[in-house]
Design a protein around this motif. Structure first.
Motif, PDB file in Angstrom:
ATOM      1  N   MET A  62     -13.504  -2.833 -20.067  1.00 35.16           N
ATOM      2  CA  MET A  62     -13.411  -1.641 -20.996  1.00 35.16           C
ATOM      3  C   MET A  62     -12.984  -2.376 -22.463  1.00 35.16           C
ATOM      4  O   MET A  62     -13.280  -1.809 -23.287  1.00 35.16           O
ATOM      5  N   ASP A  63     -12.077  -3.211 -22.303  1.00 37.10           N
ATOM      6  CA  ASP A  63     -11.638  -3.757 -23.551  1.00 37.10           C
ATOM      7  C   ASP A  63     -12.781  -4.770 -24.294  1.00 37.10           C
ATOM      8  O   ASP A  63     -12.543  -5.058 -25.422  1.00 37.10           O
ATOM      9  N   THR A  64     -13.843  -5.367 -23.624  1.00 38.88           N
ATOM     10  CA  THR A  64     -14.716  -6.079 -24.263  1.00 38.88           C
ATOM     11  C   THR A  64     -16.051  -5.451 -23.897  1.00 38.88           C
ATOM     12  O   THR A  64     -16.965  -6.292 -23.866  1.00 38.88           O
ATOM     13  N   LEU A  65     -16.237  -4.414 -24.294  1.00 41.88           N
ATOM     14  CA  LEU A  65     -17.619  -3.650 -24.153  1.00 41.88           C
ATOM     15  C   LEU A  65     -18.621  -4.211 -25.346  1.00 41.88           C
ATOM     16  O   LEU A  65     -17.996  -4.439 -26.322  1.00 41.88           O
ATOM     17  N   GLU A  66     -19.747  -4.380 -24.818  1.00 40.51           N
ATOM     18  CA  GLU A  66     -20.740  -5.030 -25.835  1.00 40.51           C
ATOM     19  C   GLU A  66     -21.801  -3.846 -25.962  1.00 40.51           C
ATOM     20  O   GLU A  66     -22.263  -3.363 -24.917  1.00 40.51           O
ATOM     21  N   LEU A  67     -22.499  -3.934 -27.198  1.00 39.11           N
ATOM     22  CA  LEU A  67     -23.670  -2.957 -27.282  1.00 39.11           C
ATOM     23  C   LEU A  67     -24.858  -3.780 -26.367  1.00 39.11           C
ATOM     24  O   LEU A  67     -25.027  -4.913 -26.347  1.00 39.11           O
TER      25      LEU A  67
END
Length: 67
Positions: A62-67
């Motif tokens: 959840m800390d490195t979410l990407e589009l």
């Protein structure tokens, strides 16, 4: 497959791993038979079936979410 209607089914990953043990033709045959049974029982209507998919980059953090 031997499962009761209210029985818990295996996780999708179990199916994915098992799939690697058998040739693709086995799974095509199973899919075709199940689809035919669904049509026979009136669960599927229409004259055309379409399948669509899109590859999506997975990211479990959840800390490195990407589009």
């Amino acid at each position: 497959l031997g499962y009761d209607i209210d029985e818990e089914l295996p996780w999708h990953s179990t199916i994915s791993r098992t799939r690697q043990l058998y040739p693709e033709t086995v799974f095509e045959d199973v899919f075709t038979r199940v689809l035919a049974m669904c049509v026979e029982k009136g669960m599927v209507s229409g004259h055309t079936q379409a399948i669509d998919s899109a590859p999506v980059k997975a990211n479990a953090s959840m800390d490195t979410l990407e589009l």
